[in-house]
Design an enzyme around this catalytic site. Structure first.
Site, mmCIF file in Angstrom:
data_model
loop_
_atom_site.group_PDB
_atom_site.id
_atom_site.type_symbol
_atom_site.label_atom_id
_atom_site.label_comp_id
_atom_site.label_asym_id
_atom_site.label_seq_id
_atom_site.Cartn_x
_atom_site.Cartn_y
_atom_site.Cartn_z
ATOM 1 N N LYS A 8 -0.848 4.901 4.498
ATOM 2 C CA LYS A 8 -1.760 3.968 5.166
ATOM 3 C C LYS A 8 -1.267 3.707 6.582
ATOM 4 O O LYS A 8 -0.118 3.291 6.787
ATOM 5 C CB LYS A 8 -1.866 2.660 4.389
ATOM 6 C CG LYS A 8 -2.874 1.682 4.982
ATOM 7 C CD LYS A 8 -3.129 0.518 4.050
ATOM 8 C CE LYS A 8 -4.101 -0.482 4.670
ATOM 9 N NZ LYS A 8 -5.416 0.121 4.996
ATOM 10 N N HIS B 12 0.828 -1.205 0.000
ATOM 11 C CA HIS B 12 0.000 0.000 0.000
ATOM 12 C C HIS B 12 0.863 1.256 0.000
ATOM 13 O O HIS B 12 2.056 1.214 0.280
ATOM 14 C CB HIS B 12 -0.928 0.021 1.222
ATOM 15 C CG HIS B 12 -2.136 -0.848 1.067
ATOM 16 N ND1 HIS B 12 -2.097 -2.208 1.250
ATOM 17 C CD2 HIS B 12 -3.425 -0.549 0.739
ATOM 18 C CE1 HIS B 12 -3.303 -2.718 1.054
ATOM 19 N NE2 HIS B 12 -4.122 -1.733 0.734
#
EC number: 1.17.1.8
Length: 273
Positions: A166, A162
């Site tokens: 995040k 990600h």
């Protein structure tokens, strides 16, 4: 003619919030009635102008409870879509349920105890609540393919990648994938050797049924997952790549349309009846 579904977006100026605003504005059966963001420099600004759509006559506010109270007075049952932060999502959902506003939660980071408490709270209030780790239809299909493959493989690990903003790791999607495989009732990855990590964490986190999950956070990524199966002489890799956040919007709109018909908490797009 049915009235459109009133929707509040919490986390409206974030990346997912902006996409959600655009999707709601483009749909005929939903209407934006509130936009919530914490940043002081956007308070009072028209959210349509912020996301590049032009005026929507919906000013940004940081008053969640005030907006939930207003939404609860709408003619149609209202929905709040939440893309905020793991630190506040539990309280956000409780407040929404208390006002009778149906939560659609895209924020990950809720633990099992919190999910159970929210499920009981929603059931008692006769309010539907959807907690969706991943709104992508393609990701749901990857999970289903992984379930099919796991019947034939005893060794599997999950790699999730990600963007570097995040906050939680591993991702809710990776945890959900591991949980779905664990529900098959088999124990994966029988030990072959006695492992010794010379650097703690090198082999990743151990999830349910001994399924390891590895997390990568880098700029340039959006959201990606690999489910890697191994057997003597072969490797099977199932992979999903999010190239643009617009891929989540069909799932978001599906959840908004469905949550008002439900009672209690449902976890995962694949579990929506």
């Amino acid at each position: 003619m049915a009235h459109p579904i009133p929707v509040v977006v919490n986390g409206a100026t974030g990346k997912m919030g902006r996409e959600t605003i655009k999707a709601i504005a483009a749909a005929d059966d939903v209407t934006l009635v509130g936009a919530i963001a914490r940043s002081a420099d956007v308070q009072g600004q028209d959210i349509g102008e912020i996301v590049g759509l032009g005026p929507l006559e919906v000013p940004v506010t940081n008053d969640l409870e005030g907006m939930l109270c207003l939404a609860s007075q709408e003619r149609e049952v209202p929905v709040v879509v939440d893309f905020t932060h793991p630190d506040c999502i539990y309280d956000n959902v409780r407040k929404a349920i208390a006002y009778g506003v149906r939560p659609v939660v895209g924020t990950t980071g809720l633990n099992n105890e919190q999910l159970q408490e929210l499920a009981e709270f929603a059931e008692k209030a006769s309010v539907g609540c959807l907690v969706i780790p991943n709104f992508s239809i393609g990701m749901v299909l990857l999970m289903q393919a992984a379930i099919q493959a796991s019947r034939f493989y005893d060794h599997v690990e999950i790699l999730e990648l990600h963007h570097d903003q995040k906050a939680d790791a591993p991702s809710g999607t990776a945890i959900k994938t591991a949980q779905m495989l664990a529900e098959l009732g088999k124990t994966f990855n029988p030990p072959k050797v006695t492992e010794k990590e010379t650097m703690p964490g090198a082999r990743g986190a151990v999830g349910p049924e001994n399924i390891r999950i590895h997390s990568v956070r880098l700029p340039g990524l959006i959201a990606h997952e690999e489910v890697i199966f191994g057997a003597p002489g072969e490797i099977l890799t199932l992979r999903h790549d999010t190239m643009d956040r617009s891929c989540y919007m069909p799932g978001v709109l599906l959840a908004v349309r469905k949550v008002r018909q439900l009672t209690g908490l449902i976890y995962g797009l694949d579990r929506i009846p």
